[in-house]
Design an enzyme around this catalytic site. Sequence first.
Site, PDB file in Angstrom:
ATOM      1  N   SER A  20      -4.263  -4.028   2.087  1.00  0.00           N
ATOM      2  CA  SER A  20      -5.197  -4.858   1.310  1.00  0.00           C
ATOM      3  C   SER A  20      -6.408  -5.256   2.156  1.00  0.00           C
ATOM      4  O   SER A  20      -6.328  -5.315   3.379  1.00  0.00           O
ATOM      5  CB  SER A  20      -4.505  -6.129   0.813  1.00  0.00           C
ATOM      6  OG  SER A  20      -3.402  -5.807  -0.001  1.00  0.00           O
TER       7      SER A  20
HETATM    8  N1  SAH Z   1       1.037  -6.067   1.826  1.00  0.00           N
HETATM    9  C1  SAH Z   1       0.618  -4.705   2.081  1.00  0.00           C
HETATM   10  C2  SAH Z   1      -0.146  -4.156   0.903  1.00  0.00           C
HETATM   11  C3  SAH Z   1       0.213  -2.727   0.644  1.00  0.00           C
HETATM   12  S1  SAH Z   1      -0.299  -2.101  -0.916  1.00  0.00           S
HETATM   13  C4  SAH Z   1      -0.159  -4.608   3.376  1.00  0.00           C
HETATM   14  O1  SAH Z   1      -0.488  -5.659   3.962  1.00  0.00           O
HETATM   15  O2  SAH Z   1      -0.408  -3.502   3.864  1.00  0.00           O
HETATM   16  C5  SAH Z   1       1.071  -2.482  -1.964  1.00  0.00           C
HETATM   17  C6  SAH Z   1       2.404  -1.901  -1.618  1.00  0.00           C
HETATM   18  O3  SAH Z   1       3.291  -2.174  -2.706  1.00  0.00           O
HETATM   19  C7  SAH Z   1       2.438  -0.390  -1.434  1.00  0.00           C
HETATM   20  O4  SAH Z   1       2.901  -0.097  -0.147  1.00  0.00           O
HETATM   21  C8  SAH Z   1       3.399   0.098  -2.503  1.00  0.00           C
HETATM   22  O5  SAH Z   1       4.194   1.201  -2.102  1.00  0.00           O
HETATM   23  C9  SAH Z   1       4.251  -1.133  -2.767  1.00  0.00           C
HETATM   24  N2  SAH Z   1       4.918  -1.159  -4.072  1.00  0.00           N
HETATM   25  C10 SAH Z   1       4.497  -0.655  -5.257  1.00  0.00           C
HETATM   26  N3  SAH Z   1       5.420  -0.856  -6.235  1.00  0.00           N
HETATM   27  C11 SAH Z   1       6.457  -1.522  -5.643  1.00  0.00           C
HETATM   28  C12 SAH Z   1       7.716  -2.004  -6.122  1.00  0.00           C
HETATM   29  N4  SAH Z   1       8.110  -1.849  -7.387  1.00  0.00           N
HETATM   30  N5  SAH Z   1       8.527  -2.628  -5.233  1.00  0.00           N
HETATM   31  C13 SAH Z   1       8.164  -2.798  -3.920  1.00  0.00           C
HETATM   32  N6  SAH Z   1       6.990  -2.347  -3.422  1.00  0.00           N
HETATM   33  C14 SAH Z   1       6.143  -1.728  -4.263  1.00  0.00           C
END
Ligand code: SAH
Length: 214
Positions: free
Chosen positions: A64
């Site tokens: 993000s």
């Molecule tokens: N907090 C992260 C943001 C990553 S983007 C950071 O600081 O890098 C969001 C993430 O949510 C992705 O890695 C994606 O794979 C995950 N995601 C999507 N659907 C999900 C679900 N149903 N359960 C858990 N994670 C999920």
Amino acid sequence: MIDSYRHKGMRKQLVSELEQKGIKDKRVLEAIMNVPRHFFLDAVFTEQAYSNMAFQIGAGQTISHPYTVAFQTELLELKKGDKVLEIGTGSGFQTSILCEMGAKVFSIERQRELYLKANQIVPKLGYPAKLKFGDGYIGWPSFAPFDKIIVTCGAPYIPDELVSQLKPNGRLVIPIGAGKDQEMLLIVKEEDGSITKSQLGVFSFVPMLKETAK
Ligand code: SAH
């Protein structure tokens, strides 16, 4: 991995940019100052790691924007020792920010590749977060209830399971919307179990996916 004075200088710059954009919680800004974001990115992005940008982290996902991380974290109104559930570990950067602020963090990721990577870097930085490969829609019942829950992917609706895993006076921060843009919602569970919702602006997240990846 090296965290040089130059990196620290770039972080200082980022912190003042976030302050100018309206982030007020000093503890959030301090955590952004203390966590080396470039450690969570591919080496080719190191030079840009402290600009307010999102980057590819593998498996079609992105870390993000720092502003989004700061905005969501501020909304949690974290207290030291708070038990926090994060949905979407991704790179582990947000996870580390929460740990840096003294939270006990539980984080779920549905992409195995990212779970495995985060499970290396987060402990390497000394943060004792508990990470899990799984589906965020069902939360983490064995560690519930949580003081705070943060969802870092765009959810099509508010999963009931997450609301039910929140303590009284707990806060859930979740971007809602199935398209490209999501509305940031803050959900507060009152003492009597009733729910209040506030809308806090439009953001853009990768989608929260329904099925657990194999
Ligand atoms: N907090 C992260 C943001 C990553 S983007 C950071 O600081 O890098 C969001 C993430 O949510 C992705 O890695 C994606 O794979 C995950 N995601 C999507 N659907 C999900 C679900 N149903 N359960 C858990 N994670 C999920």
